[in-house]
Design a protein around this motif. Structure first.
Motif, PDB file in Angstrom:
ATOM      1  N   PHE A 209      -2.968   5.543   7.707  1.00 20.23           N
ATOM      2  CA  PHE A 209      -3.529   6.764   8.293  1.00 20.23           C
ATOM      3  C   PHE A 209      -2.584   7.326   9.347  1.00 20.23           C
ATOM      4  O   PHE A 209      -2.265   8.529   9.351  1.00 20.23           O
TER       5      PHE A 209
ATOM      6  N   ASP B 193       0.827  -1.209   0.000  1.00 19.82           N
ATOM      7  CA  ASP B 193       0.000   0.000   0.000  1.00 19.82           C
ATOM      8  C   ASP B 193       0.858   1.255   0.000  1.00 19.82           C
ATOM      9  O   ASP B 193       0.526   2.252  -0.649  1.00 19.82           O
TER      10      ASP B 193
ATOM     11  N   SER C  63      -3.581  -2.490   7.385  1.00 15.26           N
ATOM     12  CA  SER C  63      -2.784  -1.575   6.566  1.00 15.26           C
ATOM     13  C   SER C  63      -3.450  -0.200   6.457  1.00 15.26           C
ATOM     14  O   SER C  63      -2.776   0.836   6.538  1.00 15.26           O
ATOM     15  N   ALA C  64      -4.753  -0.177   6.286  1.00 16.11           N
ATOM     16  CA  ALA C  64      -5.457   1.103   6.163  1.00 16.11           C
ATOM     17  C   ALA C  64      -5.273   1.958   7.411  1.00 16.11           C
ATOM     18  O   ALA C  64      -5.034   3.175   7.322  1.00 16.11           O
TER      19      ALA C  64
ATOM     20  N   ALA D 183      -5.494  -6.001   4.854  1.00 16.33           N
ATOM     21  CA  ALA D 183      -5.819  -4.681   4.295  1.00 16.33           C
ATOM     22  C   ALA D 183      -6.449  -3.766   5.332  1.00 16.33           C
ATOM     23  O   ALA D 183      -6.244  -2.537   5.287  1.00 16.33           O
ATOM     24  N   ASP D 184      -7.204  -4.312   6.275  1.00 14.21           N
ATOM     25  CA  ASP D 184      -7.815  -3.500   7.316  1.00 14.21           C
ATOM     26  C   ASP D 184      -6.751  -2.902   8.237  1.00 14.21           C
ATOM     27  O   ASP D 184      -6.831  -1.736   8.633  1.00 14.21           O
TER      28      ASP D 184
ATOM     29  N   HIS E 241       0.949   4.189  -2.925  1.00 12.67           N
ATOM     30  CA  HIS E 241       0.740   5.608  -2.628  1.00 12.67           C
ATOM     31  C   HIS E 241       2.011   6.438  -2.819  1.00 12.67           C
ATOM     32  O   HIS E 241       2.074   7.573  -2.337  1.00 12.67           O
TER      33      HIS E 241
END
Length: 255
Positions: A231, A26, A226-227, A223-224, A30
Motif C-alpha cells: 500500500f 507480492d 507485506s500488504a 503477509a500482513d 502485482h
C-alpha cells in the motif's frame, strides 16, 4: 489479480525469507520487476521467475550493495521502489546495554540501520532517473515504544536502538527528497511469525503470552506486513510520506 506495479522496478533486501520474501513475492504477483538481495541463498519461491533476479550478498559490504544497483541501472536505467526489509536480532545475546557485548551492538546496527543507509545512498540516483519513487523500511513497534515486557522479560537494546534509528532516518529522507517526488515511510510490525522469530514461537507458553497481550488476540504473518508495505509503495499512498505504520494487532493503541 491487480497489476498495479506493472513496469515498476523494485529492490527488496532481506528477500531470502520471512517478511522480505513475502514482499518480493507480492510485488512480482502485482507485475513488478524485483531485484532481491539477501545473505541467505535464493529461496525456491523466487527461482525461475522471469521478473525476479536474486543476488546473494551482505549489506555490511558497501561494494556488494553498490553492485546490485549498478546491475539495476544496466538492466532498467531506473528504479521505482525500494524496500529495506533485512534485519537481525540476537535474541539470546541482545539485552541491556550494560551487559550486551560490543559485537552484538555493532552487527545489529550495521545490518538494521547502516545497511539501510547504504541501500538509500546507492538507490537515490536511480529513483531520480525514474522521476521519483518510494522507500518503505521495515522497522518495529519497539522503535516507537519500549518492549512491552521490558521490565519482566528484559530489553533488547541493540535491536530497539537500530529500529528507532531507522524510523528517524526514514523521516529525514521523507523531508529531504519530498520535492523530488521521493516518498519514505516505515512499517512497524508487532508480533509476527517469521523464521527469525521461530525459536520464540516453539514455546506455546510464549506464543500464548504474545497473543494475550495483542488486542486482536493473534500473531501476525509476513503477509500482513507485506500488504501494508505494498500500500505504501503504491500510488494509493501518493500523498503519504514520513509516517510510521504499525502492523501490530492493536498493540500500540493500548500503550
Amino acid at each position: 489479480m491487480s497489476r498495479e506495479f506493472d513496469g515498476k522496478v523494485a529492490f527488496v533486501s532481506g528477500a531470502g525469507g520471512g517478511i522480505g520474501l513475502a514482499i518480493a513475492s507480492d510485488l512480482l504477483e502485482h507485475g513488478a520487476y524485483v531485484f532481491a538481495f539477501d545473505l541467505k541463498a535464493e529461496p525456491d519461491a523466487l527461482q525461475g521467475h522471469p521478473r525476479a533476479r536474486f543476488v546473494q550478498g551482505d549489506l555490511r559490504d558497501s561494494a556488494q550493495v553498490q553492485s546490485i544497483f549498478d546491475a539495476i541501472d544496466k538492466a532498467h536505467n531506473k528504479l521505482d521502489l525500494v524496500v529495506n526489509a533485512a534485519g537481525l536480532c540476537f535474541f539470546e545475546r541482545d539485552g541491556s546495554v550494560e551487559k550486551a557485548d560490543d559485537a552484538v551492538f555493532a552487527a545489529t546496527i550495521d545490518v538494521n540501520l547502516t545497511g539501510a543507509i547504504r541501500v538509500v545512498r546507492a538507490s537515490l540516483p536511480l529513483l531520480r532517473k525514474a522521476g521519483g519513487g518510494a522507500f518503505v523500511h521495515i522497522a518495529s513497534v519497539v522503535g516507537l515504544r519500549n518492549m512491552e515486557n521490558i521490565i519482566d522479560g528484559g530489553p533488547a537494546d541493540a535491536y530497539q536502538i537500530s529500529k528507532a534509528g531507522l524510523i528517524s532516518f526514514s523521516r529525514s529522507i521523507a523531508m529531504q527528497y519530498a520535492r523530488e517526488k521521493i516518498r519514505s515511510n516505515t512499517v512497524c510490525p508487532g508480533s509476527i511469525s517469521t523464521p527469525m522469530t521461530a525459536d520464540i514461537y516453539v514455546d506455546p507458553r510464549r506464543t500464548a503470552a504474545m497473543e494475550a497481550r495483542t488486542p486482536l488476540g493473534i500473531i501476525g504473518l509476513p503477509a500482513d506486513v507485506s500488504a501494508a508495505t505494498l500500500f505504501l509503495l503504491s500510488e494509493k499512498a501518493r500523498f503519504i510520506t514520513g509516517i510510521d505504520l504499525p502492523v501490530d494487532g492493536g498493540l500500540l493503541a493500548k500503550l
